[in-house]
Structure formats: structure tokens, C-alpha cells
Design a protein around this motif. Structure first.
Motif, PDB file in Angstrom:
ATOM      1  N   ALA A   1      59.261  -3.090 -94.848  1.00  0.00           N
ATOM      2  CA  ALA A   1      58.778  -3.847 -93.629  1.00  0.00           C
ATOM      3  C   ALA A   1      59.403  -5.369 -93.985  1.00  0.00           C
ATOM      4  O   ALA A   1      58.882  -5.685 -95.160  1.00  0.00           O
ATOM      5  CB  ALA A   1      57.489  -3.803 -93.411  1.00  0.00           C
ATOM      6  N   ILE A   2      60.277  -5.681 -93.265  1.00  0.00           N
ATOM      7  CA  ILE A   2      60.961  -7.349 -93.699  1.00  0.00           C
ATOM      8  C   ILE A   2      60.141  -8.254 -92.465  1.00  0.00           C
ATOM      9  O   ILE A   2      60.486  -8.033 -91.536  1.00  0.00           O
ATOM     10  CB  ILE A   2      62.296  -7.240 -93.594  1.00  0.00           C
ATOM     11  N   ASP A   3      59.407  -9.301 -93.220  1.00  0.00           N
ATOM     12  CA  ASP A   3      58.724  -9.948 -92.212  1.00  0.00           C
ATOM     13  C   ASP A   3      59.365 -11.420 -92.452  1.00  0.00           C
ATOM     14  O   ASP A   3      59.274 -12.166 -93.337  1.00  0.00           O
ATOM     15  CB  ASP A   3      57.245  -9.933 -92.652  1.00  0.00           C
ATOM     16  N   ALA A   4      60.024 -11.787 -91.356  1.00  0.00           N
ATOM     17  CA  ALA A   4      60.482 -13.354 -91.242  1.00  0.00           C
ATOM     18  C   ALA A   4      59.477 -14.389 -90.863  1.00  0.00           C
ATOM     19  O   ALA A   4      58.801 -14.003 -89.888  1.00  0.00           O
ATOM     20  CB  ALA A   4      61.493 -13.408 -90.343  1.00  0.00           C
ATOM     21  N   GLY A   5      58.932 -14.975 -91.592  1.00  0.00           N
ATOM     22  CA  GLY A   5      57.738 -15.704 -91.468  1.00  0.00           C
ATOM     23  C   GLY A   5      57.991 -16.797 -90.157  1.00  0.00           C
ATOM     24  O   GLY A   5      58.984 -17.055 -89.823  1.00  0.00           O
ATOM     25  N   HIS A   6      56.832 -17.124 -89.757  1.00  0.00           N
ATOM     26  CA  HIS A   6      56.713 -18.137 -88.663  1.00  0.00           C
ATOM     27  C   HIS A   6      57.372 -17.730 -87.192  1.00  0.00           C
ATOM     28  O   HIS A   6      57.548 -16.406 -87.091  1.00  0.00           O
ATOM     29  CB  HIS A   6      57.224 -19.379 -89.072  1.00  0.00           C
ATOM     30  N   GLY A   7      57.925 -18.473 -86.629  1.00  0.00           N
ATOM     31  CA  GLY A   7      58.618 -18.075 -85.407  1.00  0.00           C
ATOM     32  C   GLY A   7      58.260 -18.767 -84.209  1.00  0.00           C
ATOM     33  O   GLY A   7      56.982 -19.074 -84.050  1.00  0.00           O
TER      34      GLY A   7
ATOM     35  N   GLU B   1      65.175   2.433 -95.903  1.00  0.00           N
ATOM     36  CA  GLU B   1      65.145   2.358 -94.216  1.00  0.00           C
ATOM     37  C   GLU B   1      64.321   0.751 -94.094  1.00  0.00           C
ATOM     38  O   GLU B   1      63.187   0.642 -94.474  1.00  0.00           O
ATOM     39  CB  GLU B   1      64.236   3.283 -93.517  1.00  0.00           C
ATOM     40  N   ALA B   2      65.004   0.076 -93.157  1.00  0.00           N
ATOM     41  CA  ALA B   2      64.242  -1.208 -93.034  1.00  0.00           C
ATOM     42  C   ALA B   2      63.826  -1.206 -91.482  1.00  0.00           C
ATOM     43  O   ALA B   2      64.380  -0.955 -90.801  1.00  0.00           O
ATOM     44  CB  ALA B   2      65.363  -2.415 -93.175  1.00  0.00           C
ATOM     45  N   VAL B   3      62.411  -1.942 -91.637  1.00  0.00           N
ATOM     46  CA  VAL B   3      61.848  -2.305 -90.373  1.00  0.00           C
ATOM     47  C   VAL B   3      61.837  -3.762 -90.183  1.00  0.00           C
ATOM     48  O   VAL B   3      61.197  -4.522 -90.938  1.00  0.00           O
ATOM     49  CB  VAL B   3      60.708  -1.752 -90.156  1.00  0.00           C
TER      50      VAL B   3
ATOM     51  N   VAL C   1      57.646  -7.027 -97.401  1.00  0.00           N
ATOM     52  CA  VAL C   1      58.065  -8.251 -98.014  1.00  0.00           C
ATOM     53  C   VAL C   1      58.350  -9.472 -96.765  1.00  0.00           C
ATOM     54  O   VAL C   1      58.871  -9.140 -96.022  1.00  0.00           O
ATOM     55  CB  VAL C   1      59.663  -7.957 -98.236  1.00  0.00           C
ATOM     56  N   SER C   2      57.488 -10.405 -97.114  1.00  0.00           N
ATOM     57  CA  SER C   2      57.345 -11.718 -96.073  1.00  0.00           C
ATOM     58  C   SER C   2      58.347 -12.843 -96.763  1.00  0.00           C
ATOM     59  O   SER C   2      58.341 -13.015 -97.976  1.00  0.00           O
ATOM     60  CB  SER C   2      55.943 -12.168 -96.056  1.00  0.00           C
ATOM     61  N   LEU C   3      59.273 -13.053 -95.784  1.00  0.00           N
ATOM     62  CA  LEU C   3      60.451 -14.275 -96.381  1.00  0.00           C
ATOM     63  C   LEU C   3      59.824 -15.527 -95.837  1.00  0.00           C
ATOM     64  O   LEU C   3      59.528 -15.807 -94.771  1.00  0.00           O
ATOM     65  CB  LEU C   3      61.631 -13.870 -95.831  1.00  0.00           C
ATOM     66  N   HIS C   4      60.120 -16.621 -96.415  1.00  0.00           N
ATOM     67  CA  HIS C   4      59.580 -18.126 -96.209  1.00  0.00           C
ATOM     68  C   HIS C   4      60.653 -18.903 -97.160  1.00  0.00           C
ATOM     69  O   HIS C   4      61.320 -18.323 -97.936  1.00  0.00           O
ATOM     70  CB  HIS C   4      58.242 -18.174 -96.803  1.00  0.00           C
TER      71      HIS C   4
END
Length: 431
Positions: A156-162, A198-200, A227-230
Motif C-alpha cells: 500500500a503506497i500512501d501519498a501524504g496530504h492532498g 502488487e501496488a495499491v 509505505v507513506s511518502l512525505h
């Protein structure tokens, strides 16, 4: 009695004891080449790397609790298991010799359900015997060789904020939310290019997702890793470098980690969701009781990711940091937060805006995930995401790297190049 093999010559009579399978029938010994353990949320796993297909028997005993593996016509160096202590419910591992092979005993802290299955050689590993021990009174998940080798490892790929929450803003006006989304999409592409992964994407657009909703979406997708990205920020614009964080049970590991955790956790209020509801204390107790194993697993993957980021550029600090990020409070999967660079540093802001550097970050993180999965899911055969390129007259290594959005260092590593000299007609592997 423990087997003392090491590197001395085994007496001929002893060799016959190892090799005899039945009267009059002699078979080559199955050598245990390595022993690996992994303690997960639902079960503890022990993997035996073998020189050949095993003829084995598994059973459990009580008073004291033990799991016993008999390996017919087997051999093992006791040194392989001497260092295994307190691996989840496994207190220690012992070996002994039998007339028809060897016995491996797992001393357990309590009686557990146990099951075993074998794996045939694949592109990366040889024969394996896998032993799973259930936890919390439950049976270990039923897995077969076919299922284990085909089930993908979900990231699970988490793009922070938004959305209404831009995150940190660089000196040139770059929004953190835009940078991390761009890297998240490239990372998802890289992960999906590897067979077995596999990516989500938790967020695939410019909209806000509450912190609890992020881990909820990961759970619903059956994620094995979060994985949370910042992009980091600090009042001193000279500060630079990447960082990797995991959840801390006892506060932050540095003042920078404390400040960052406070800033990131405030985003929860922007989305209209509060952590201070009536169930907060109950939830906190459950987290404290249940998350210890995921913190340890998170530290493992964080170490690998930090090493990969260090190969791309400067890292901020030498070790994985720990802080109280709300987004990492997941009870059932290892979770890490990656600060790609300091967006408050003008030079790093420019790098973060570069599509080429975003690709390099995605590549490094993917390689980190691959390394972690190879250790924790040894039965999962991972494919190769590399492509090939035939060098043409006039090509340079730097031009090829730029054309394919990879680093020169990555090209050197995968092609085992000692420098930047390349010859027309050679085929290069592109990671």
C-alpha cells in the motif's frame, strides 16, 4: 547429542549413518544450508534451505512445549541454529542425530499448532522446508506451495496530504502533496512491474484522505506493507537528506522526529476527523498491546529502505527514526513513513521536482521492498523488472541513464560496470 560437523572430515561410519535410508539402500544426504526465522502477526515461520528435496516429519510435544522436525538422510551444522534465541514463541533451536538422519527441536514458550510444506527450487532459491507455528491459540494460515508461490505481496503506497492539505511548501512554491503523489505513482508502476508484487495507491489524485482512512484502505486491499511518502521541512533551509520513520511506543527518537510527528498528525483535524473521540483510550491500549510485532517488522523494512535511499543521495541521520505518527498506527502490517528529502532546502526542492529523480527514488524504494520481501516471504518467487537496451554508437552511460530515468549508479550496479565506458553493441540491463 548435538552434531559437531563444522569443517572436519566426517568418519566413514558416521557418514553411513547419515546416508542410510533403508537397509541396503544408500541415498545422498540432504544438507541444511541455512535456517531463517520470521515472526509475523498471525504466525511464526522457520525456513530451512536445503540441498535437495526433504523427506521429513513434523510433530509437536507438550511438557515442555516443542515442535520437532525429523529430516531423513539429513545433515546440519549446529552452528546454523546456535544464534536463534527468543524468535517469537521459539525460545531456542536444538539439533540431534538419529540413525536415519537428524532431528531439529524448536523449544517453545507454549504449545502451538504447527504445519509444514516444501517448496521446489525457483530462479532465486533451492529446495526449502517451511514450518509455520500458529499464534494466540490459532492455527497457522493454511498455505500450499502453489498458493504461496502465486499470491502477490501487496504494497500500500500512501501519498501524504492532498486536497485542502498541501503539506509543506518549498521556497519556490512547490507543494509536498504534488511531489509525493508523483513519486507514489512512479513507485506503483515500478512495484507492479515486478512479478509477485502488487501496488495499491491509497491516494491517486489531489484529494484529502483522513489518517485512519489511509490504513483502513490498506487493510481492505489486503496490504502486506504500508509505505507513506512525505517531503520533509525545517526552518533551517540548509538541512537536507532522506529519512525513514517507524512507529515509536515510547515517544520520538529525536527532536526532529517529535516536531515532524506533531506536524503530520495535525493533518487529521483538517479532514474533520479527530483522534480524541470517546474510544481513544481503549484504542490506545489495544495498539500498545498489539503493535509490538509490527514495530519490529517495520524496523526491518525501514533499515532496507534507508540503505537504498543512502545510495541515491544524502540521508538525514544514520539510523531509522521512531515517532508517534498516527498514520503508522496499524495493528496488522509493518508500516514505514519515508521523508524523501527536505522540500525546504532549495537544492532538494529542485531535485524533487525532477521527473528523473522521482524515478530514481521509486527505483530505490522498489529495490528495498524486493529485498525485504525476499527475506520475509522466501517462498514467493519474485520476477525481474529490468529491461534491456542495446548500446548504439555515440551513446554514453549518462545519456542512457537520463533516457530511461535511472541513476548512473544503478546502471553500473546491475551491469557490473567498473566505470562509465561502454561499447557499441553491448546489451545493458535497465533497472
Amino acid at each position: 547429542m548435538a552434531i559437531m560437523i563444522h569443517r572436519r572430515v566426517i568418519p566413514f561410519a558416521a557418514f553411513l549413518l547419515w546416508a542410510v535410508v533403508a537397509p541396503g539402500v544408500v541415498a545422498a544426504a540432504t544438507v541444511v544450508e541455512d535456517v531463517r526465522t520470521w515472526d509475523g502477526p498471525t504466525h511464526t515461520r522457520v525456513v530451512f534451505d536445503l540441498s535437495g528435496s526433504p523427506d521429513h516429519r513434523l510433530f509437536t510435544l507438550d511438557d515442555p512445549a516443542r515442535a520437532v522436525i525429523d529430516l531423513r538422510a539429513g545433515r546440519i551444522d549446529p552452528a546454523l541454529v546456535e544464534g536463534i534465541r527468543d524468535a517469537g514463541p521459539i525460545q531456542r533451536v536444538r539439533t540431534g542425530r538419529r540413525e536415519d538422519g537428524i532431528r531439529v527441536v524448536l523449544d517453545l514458550e507454549r504449545t502451538l499448532e504447527a504445519q509444514a510444506f516444501t517448496m521446489s527450487p525457483d530462479e532465486t532459491r533451492g529446495h526449502r522446508l517451511v514450518v509455520d507455528l500458529g499464534k494466540a491459540g490459532e492455527k497457522p494460515p493454511l498455505r500450499t506451495a502453489e498458493r504461496e508461490s502465486t499470491e502477490p505481496f501487496v504494497v500500500a503506497i500512501d501519498a501524504g496530504h492532498g486536497g485542502k492539505d498541501p503539506g509543506a511548501i518549498g521556497a519556490a512554491g512547490t507543494h509536498e502533496k504534488d511531489i509525493v503523489l508523483a513519486v507514489a505513482r512512479k513507485l506503483a508502476d515500478r512495484v507492479n512491474a515486478v512479478s509477485g508484487l502488487e501496488a495499491v495507491l491509497v491516494r491517486d489524485g489531489d484529494y484529502y484522505v483522513g489518517l485512519r482512512d489511509r490504513t483502513r484502505k490498506a487493510r481492505e486491499a489486503g496490504a502486506d506493507l504500508f509505505v507513506s511518502l512525505h517531503a520533509d521541512a525545517f526552518h533551517d533551509r540548509s538541512v537536507r537528506g532522506s529519512s525513514v520513520f517507524v512507529l515509536s511506543r515510547n515517544g520520538a527518537s529525536s527532536e526532529m522526529a517529535r516536531m515532524l510527528a506533531r506536524r503530520e498528525n495535525k493533518a487529521h483535524r483538517i479532514g474533520g476527523v479527530s483522534l480524541s473521540d470517546k474510544d481513544k483510550q481503549v484504542a490506545s491500549v489495544l495498539v500498545d498491546l498489539s503493535r509490538a510485532h509490527t514495530v519490529e517488522e517495520s524496523l526491518d523494512v525501514a533499515d532496507v529502505l534507508l540503505t537504498e535511499l543512502d545510495g541515491l543521495g544524502e540521508v538525514h541521520g544514520n539510523n531509522v527514526e521512531q515517532a508517534g505518527f498516527a498514520v503508522l498506527k496499524s495493528l496488522d502490517m509493518p508500516s514505514v513513513l519515508v521523508e524523501l528529502a527536505f522540500i525546504s532546502n532549495p537544492a532538494e526542492e529542485r531535485r524533487l521536482k525532477s521527473s528523473s529523480y522521482q524515478h530514481q527514488l521509486a527505483l530505490g524504494l522498489t529495490e528495498g521492498v524486493r529485498s525485504y520481501v525476499a527475506t520475509t516471504r522466501p517462498t514467493l518467487a519474485l520476477g525481474d523488472s529490468t529491461k534491456e537496451y542495446r548500446v548504439r554508437r555515440g551513446d554514453t552511460l549518462s545519456a542512457i541513464a537520463e533516457r530511461h530515468s535511472v541513476s548512473i549508479g544503478a546502471l553500473r550496479r546491475v551491469n557490473e560496470l567498473g566505470g562509465d565506458t561502454i561499447v557499441a553493441g553491448r546489451t545493458l540491463r535497465i533497472p
